[in-house]
Design a protein around this motif. Structure first.
Motif, PDB file in Angstrom:
ATOM      1  N   MET A  24       5.439   1.494  -5.212  1.00 59.55           N
ATOM      2  CA  MET A  24       4.625   2.356  -4.376  1.00 59.55           C
ATOM      3  C   MET A  24       4.520   3.565  -5.087  1.00 59.55           C
ATOM      4  N   ASP A  25       5.400   4.156  -6.105  1.00 56.54           N
ATOM      5  CA  ASP A  25       5.327   5.357  -6.679  1.00 56.54           C
ATOM      6  C   ASP A  25       3.943   5.138  -7.636  1.00 56.54           C
ATOM      7  N   GLY A  26       3.917   3.976  -8.278  1.00 65.33           N
ATOM      8  CA  GLY A  26       2.517   3.861  -9.053  1.00 65.33           C
ATOM      9  C   GLY A  26       1.460   3.922  -8.316  1.00 65.33           C
ATOM     10  N   ALA A  27       1.454   3.289  -6.862  1.00 59.31           N
ATOM     11  CA  ALA A  27       0.308   3.242  -6.034  1.00 59.31           C
ATOM     12  C   ALA A  27      -0.126   4.605  -5.441  1.00 59.31           C
ATOM     13  N   SER A  28       1.153   5.229  -5.126  1.00 59.18           N
ATOM     14  CA  SER A  28       0.756   6.641  -4.728  1.00 59.18           C
ATOM     15  C   SER A  28      -0.043   7.676  -5.864  1.00 59.18           C
ATOM     16  N   ARG A  29       0.108   7.326  -7.256  1.00 55.57           N
ATOM     17  CA  ARG A  29      -0.521   8.249  -8.347  1.00 55.57           C
ATOM     18  C   ARG A  29      -1.846   7.623  -8.289  1.00 55.57           C
ATOM     19  N   LEU A  30      -2.031   6.371  -8.100  1.00 57.09           N
ATOM     20  CA  LEU A  30      -3.503   5.668  -8.168  1.00 57.09           C
ATOM     21  C   LEU A  30      -4.416   6.111  -6.779  1.00 57.09           C
ATOM     22  N   LEU A  31      -3.533   6.311  -5.700  1.00 53.89           N
ATOM     23  CA  LEU A  31      -4.244   6.874  -4.438  1.00 53.89           C
ATOM     24  C   LEU A  31      -4.544   8.395  -4.694  1.00 53.89           C
ATOM     25  N   ARG A  32      -3.849   8.964  -5.236  1.00 51.81           N
ATOM     26  CA  ARG A  32      -4.071  10.258  -5.519  1.00 51.81           C
ATOM     27  C   ARG A  32      -5.237  10.526  -6.671  1.00 51.81           C
ATOM     28  N   LEU A  33      -5.298   9.539  -7.538  1.00 51.51           N
ATOM     29  CA  LEU A  33      -6.452   9.566  -8.513  1.00 51.51           C
ATOM     30  C   LEU A  33      -7.636   9.342  -7.843  1.00 51.51           C
ATOM     31  N   ALA A  34      -7.596   8.305  -6.797  1.00 48.16           N
ATOM     32  CA  ALA A  34      -8.872   8.077  -6.242  1.00 48.16           C
ATOM     33  C   ALA A  34      -9.189   9.298  -5.310  1.00 48.16           C
ATOM     34  N   GLU A  35      -8.435  10.054  -4.710  1.00 49.46           N
ATOM     35  CA  GLU A  35      -8.866  11.262  -4.127  1.00 49.46           C
ATOM     36  C   GLU A  35      -9.463  12.223  -5.020  1.00 49.46           C
ATOM     37  N   LEU A  36      -8.896  12.421  -6.240  1.00 50.33           N
ATOM     38  CA  LEU A  36      -9.584  13.067  -7.040  1.00 50.33           C
ATOM     39  C   LEU A  36     -11.005  12.759  -7.686  1.00 50.33           C
ATOM     40  N   ALA A  37     -11.072  11.320  -7.531  1.00 49.24           N
ATOM     41  CA  ALA A  37     -12.459  10.663  -8.223  1.00 49.24           C
ATOM     42  C   ALA A  37     -13.399  11.021  -7.086  1.00 49.24           C
ATOM     43  N   GLN A  38     -13.128  10.944  -5.776  1.00 50.12           N
ATOM     44  CA  GLN A  38     -14.086  11.331  -4.734  1.00 50.12           C
ATOM     45  C   GLN A  38     -14.398  12.849  -4.676  1.00 50.12           C
TER      46      GLN A  38
END
Length: 587
Positions: A24-38
């Motif tokens: 989940m820690d890795g997933a949360s970083r990826l989701l944050r990266l997705a927000e930055l990409a948006q």
């Protein structure tokens, strides 16, 4: 589809992969990266980050099944999961990557290249993923997923059925190459006759540089002798360990068909299943974490390049940006024309290789032809003239056998030399390509320096190998009815010499034809590599132009709102860059 039971040897796979907090820690970083990409308007990057976050959070990792076509990869995967879910056949079957993952019930879906998912019946899967019904992926399918209630997959391991290498369909090899960044471990399926081939070796080497876990299988063990399999296993292990500079472990000898049909000896089947058990138990969490880290690195590099371009567009005057983009397009246009100069350099490399193999071939044929004719004449002494058509068949057969004995050992040596020369010229192509891009950077396309890993030895240079000479070219044309009738009477009228001379000419033809194969194959591979490299360079140049134009469009909209909006946008970009770098450092 027929189902068969493999559960008796697959206990306790469901209790491995705890510690979801790490995932989940890795997933949360990826989701944050997705927000930055948006925030940056990079929706494709955002979508890929979200998808990777989902599989990381679920603890899923990909074991890609790779190898040449006709190795029985799809059949093996069906045997492993206990269900006949992926299509199999005698021709190159798989056209797109198919992920086989755990599910409570059998079902399938396909993802189209527009990003949409389409749920399909299991019986319709072949319509989307097979080469026969979706040739060269004309239906624009990005991938497929099959959900299977298999104990082997219940802890997060997913198999990926990849298109086979070395088929006549060039798109298949490219599709498999494109999937490499998503591979976490690999199931490498080779054969005993022939053993691992040039293109397989190149792919396994590329995958082996990215992942540590390789499971090696010699399939179709029921079709070869113990001695052939032992020799193939030894050869495969030695050559891979030499290339990868590390131990690769045991090579498992199995027959997937025997296991599906529940017949024959188990061979190494139970040891293979134990190998997957250990992979899940010992490496599963690390594989998921590594997939997360690779994805973060790759996607972050893309976002940092976009953010840098956006900031530059905001800080320089609009007119300057417009002139700069116009100059960039002009430079890219000139680069397209300059590609011809690069083409001349490529042609020089191709000519050098051609001359190299022509010289080797001429030297061999010069000595082999006389020796072959002498051997043929010795065989001829033992032939009774008899019936004319039978006499012709025997002589043509002798010609085939003599040429085969002479040429086959030479072809094996030439095959190795061909691989060496191909790899050398491929590296030279990359060197020329990167030199070309550097000149463009010096000429004003400084954005090229921001594009990570623009070109390297693994990009654009992996084409199918045709270095397989087992099917020796040597079939004589059947005689026409008139020729057959003439052959009946020729021995009776003393015309045996005519048949003999034609057989000698056929022998010479076989030597000439088969000895030219290496040169032709290497040159064809080089041409395909050259074409692919040029495509990669053009894609890179146009991607730079696209990013710059989008940055200018965004800059115009912000500037219309005034100086405070520009300052705010620059601050936002700086914050995004800091957040991206923080995500990368949090590993």
């Amino acid at each position: 589809m027929q189902e068969y039971d493999s559960s008796s040897t697959l206990q306790d796979y469901g209790s491995v992969l705890p510690q979801k907090d790490l995932a989940m820690d890795g997933a949360s970083r990826l989701l944050r990266l997705a927000e930055l990409a948006q925030e940056l308007g990079a929706e494709p990057v955002a979508e890929e980050a979200r998808e990777l976050a989902k599989r990381v959070s679920e603890g899923r990792f990909y074991v890609a099944c790779i190898g040449q076509f006709k190795r029985g990869k799809s059949t093996l995967l069906n045997a492993l999961v206990g269900y006949a879910v992926v299509p199999t056949g005698f021709i190159p079957v798989t056209a797109v990557p198919t992920v086989i993952r755990f599910g409570d019930q059998l079902q399938a879906r396909v993802r189209m290249k527009d990003g949409s998912w389409r749920v399909i019946a299991m019986s319709d899967l072949k319509e989307y993923v097979t080469e026969e019904l979706n040739p060269e992926n004309r239906k624009a399918v990005e991938g497929a997923e099959v959900f299977v209630p298999s104990a082997l997959l219940s802890s997060g391991m997913c198999f990926v059925d990849t298109p086979g290498l070395g088929s006549v369909f060039t798109g298949n090899t490219a599709t498999t190459q494109a999937f490499i960044p998503h591979i976490d471990a690999a199931l490498v399926v080779v054969g005993a006759d022939p053993p691992i081939a040039g293109e397989e070796l190149a792919l396994v080497e590329a995958v082996g540089k990215q992942v540590q876990d390789l499971i090696l299988v010699i399939n179709k063990a029921d079709r070869t002798s113990d001695a052939e399999r032992a020799a193939a296993a030894k050869f495969t292990r030695e050559i891979l360990e030499k290339r990868l500079q590390r131990s690769i472990g045991e090579v498992f000898e199995i027959s997937a068909v025997e296991r599906i049909e529940n017949r024959g000896p188990l061979r190494d089947w139970e040891k293979l299943l134990a190998g997957f058990h250990h992979l899940v138990e010992d490496s599963g969490r690390n594989l998921v974490r590594a997939a997360c880290d690779r994805g973060l690195q790759r996607l972050s590099e893309q976002l940092l390049a976009i953010a840098s371009e956006d900031r530059d567009a905001l800080q320089r005057p609009i007119g300057e940006s417009e002139r700069r983009i116009a100059l960039m397009k002009e430079t890219i246009g000139e680069a397209e024309r300059s590609m011809r100069e690069l083409g001349f350099l490529f042609m020089a490399e191709q000519q050098r290789i051609s001359d190299f193999f022509v010289d080797r071939r001429h030297r061999f044929v010069g000595s082999a032809l006389a020796e072959s004719q002498q051997e043929f004449d010795e065989e001829l002494r033992s032939v009774h003239v008899g019936f004319g058509p039978s006499y012709r068949r025997r002589l043509m057969h002798f010609a085939q056998e003599v040429s085969r004995r002479r040429v086959t050992p030479w072809l094996k040596v030439e095959q190795e030399e061909g691989e060496l020369q191909y790899r050398a010229v491929a590296a030279r192509f990359v060197e020329l390509g990167n030199s070309f891009l550097k000149k463009l950077t010096d000429a004003g396309l400084t954005e090229l320096a921001r594009m990570p890993h623009a070109l390297d030895a693994e990009k654009g240079l992996r084409v199918r190998s045709r270095f397989t000479f087992e099917d020796f070219l040597g079939t004589a044309d059947p005689p026409s009815p008139l020729r057959w009738l003439a052959d009946v009477f020729l021995p009776l009228v003393g015309g045996r010499k005519l048949i003999t001379n034609e057989a000698r000419a056929f022998l010479e033809h076989l030597l000439e034809t088969n000895t030219s194969r290496v040169q032709n194959d290497v040159l064809n591979r080089i041409q395909e590599s050259r074409d692919r490299l040029e495509v990669e360079i053009r894609k890179l140049l146009h991607e730079i132009s696209r990013v710059a134009e989008q940055a200018l469009d965004r800059a115009r909209k912000v500037r219309e709102e005034g100086a405070p909006a520009v300052r705010s946008a620059i601050e936002r970009l700086a914050r995004i860059e800091r957040d991206i770098l923080a995500l990368l450092s949090f590993r």
